[in-house]
Write a protein that holds these residues in place. Sequence first.
Motif, short mmCIF file in Angstrom:
data_model
loop_
_atom_site.label_atom_id
_atom_site.label_comp_id
_atom_site.label_asym_id
_atom_site.label_seq_id
_atom_site.Cartn_x
_atom_site.Cartn_y
_atom_site.Cartn_z
N ARG A 513 0.83 -1.21 0.00
CA ARG A 513 0.00 0.00 0.00
C ARG A 513 0.86 1.26 0.00
O ARG A 513 1.94 1.29 0.58
CB ARG A 513 -0.91 0.02 1.24
N ASP A 522 -8.10 -2.36 4.08
CA ASP A 522 -7.58 -3.24 3.03
C ASP A 522 -8.66 -3.58 2.01
O ASP A 522 -8.41 -3.62 0.80
CB ASP A 522 -7.02 -4.52 3.64
N VAL A 525 -9.20 -0.63 -0.38
CA VAL A 525 -8.09 -0.48 -1.32
C VAL A 525 -8.13 -1.60 -2.36
O VAL A 525 -7.90 -1.37 -3.54
CB VAL A 525 -6.74 -0.47 -0.56
#
Length: 581
Positions: A513, A522, A525
């Motif tokens: 990341r 998470d 993303v």
Amino acid sequence: MVFTSPSWVPDLPFEIPDSIPIADFMRNDKYRALPLSQSKAPFTCGLTGTTYSWATVLQRVEFLARGLSAHTGWQPNEGVAWDKVVGIFCVNTIDYIPLCYATHRLNGIPSLANMAYSAQELTHQLTSSSIRVLFTCQSLLPVALQAADAAGLPRSNIFLIPQRTDKLPLPSGFKTTDDLLTLGRNTHGLEALRWSKGQARRQPAFLCYSSGTSGLPKAVMISHYNVIANAIQTTTYESVGRKAKGVVTQVMLGLLPMSHIYSLVLICHTSVCRGDNVVILPKFELDTFLGAIQRFKIEQLTVVPPIIVRLLAEREKCRQFDLSSVRLVYCGAAPLGKQTIEELLKIYPSWTLGQGYGMTESAVGISSTGENDVLVMSSGSLLPGVKAKLVDVLGDGREITELEKPGELWIQSPSVVLGYLHNEKANMETFVWDDQGRWLRTGDEVMFVRGERGHEHLVVVDRIKELIKVKGHQVAPAELEAHILAHDAVADCAVIQIPDERSGEVPKAFVVRSAEVKGKSDDEVARMVLKHVEDHKASYKWIKGGIEFVAEIPKSPSGKILRRLLRDREREKRKAEGAKL
């Protein structure tokens, strides 16, 4: 030690012709495995039942060539082939090969595009091949138009190939292959194509795109001689097993995409050269697939592993159709697992299951299973005219001479292609010379084992090149990595293949990341990155293996991503998860 084909394989029956185009070879009884008069009609549409005889094929080739000449001004013996590149971006159709031969008739080069391409990927092919005319179909027209506009290809040079099952009227403003045929019928004949000695060796017949090991797909220059050679090699090899089974001609499935070298050479040329009828389906749909086998009494299924897996998963559906005509199932593009093979043959014990090995750069076949010499898990034996050696990939690069010891496969064959278009770096890495001549480095780790009859068989161990094979399509990890890295949420990434029951393999991404997404979860993303890929890449390149977030990507001192370490880590993780179940 140089490995060659087994002793039961006949020598090539004649010298491979090097001064005629493919179409002249295909219709010349001097070279065909079976004379035209004894051969089945070459192509049948599996949806409508429309069949093209050889006379129909040759007539359509001539009229299409005349019509295309009238539209473009191209003449058979004027200009250079590179100024007459024709793109074909279409689902499978019985007019696919006639269009290719019509291009050859004008001394041009067909550039074949994967029907699953996104507009961005097709744009790359249009520009890198310098395509002047594009043939497409109604279902792919939106992508074709977006790519053509980006590449600067005028819409007046885009033609539609009518699909006889289209339910909607064709869009207005576009000419079709039917229009070209009509124009060709009313146009004076073309002068005969004049070729010099050895021109078939030098002149590309097709531009097919291979993912290679990095970057966007590369155009592979496949000569007329390459295709002719592999058709002769394969028909010679298979003649022994077919004779043992009493097979003279057969009906064969033409399902795999014709833009792919596997279908283009093995199905559309080799099968037709030996007198078979090819039943063409536009794409895989289970009911249509099973219905075509039953309706046309198809004897050979040429498929990829995900189709085998689907047949096993849908065995109850399969029992609703008469599949008794099937004699041989031939699988390529990726190895089948032993359990899958055993399960299939348990359900269909009368079937013979064979595998083959090849690649775009060898146009296509290198090894194949003979119906008279089957070894489960192998990709058969080397075709006549193929020489192979194994080179140690972990040690000092010495040549491996022992059986059952893996190494990188290097080959020599008359079907090895001219090289990559406008890519000398890739040419130097892939095509190498030593005191034995020019070799194709396959990038695959294989070994030779001795079969039950005492002959050497090729077994694929691993893909050194790290390509991901999704339903027979090649996916280069570096292409996906470069695209993912362009997203603001990603600081670094790597992509590997993981096994998948339906697709054979799918890409999985390991992502570091970036600071830009410090406050996001998470899951959030991951959704952003997945959408980024899905918006720009063909569906078979989507990250269906998921995304795993890591602190860093393992790399060598030179900066090369160590994907093997990630694959090993993934393999151990799966083993541990399996042990817990």
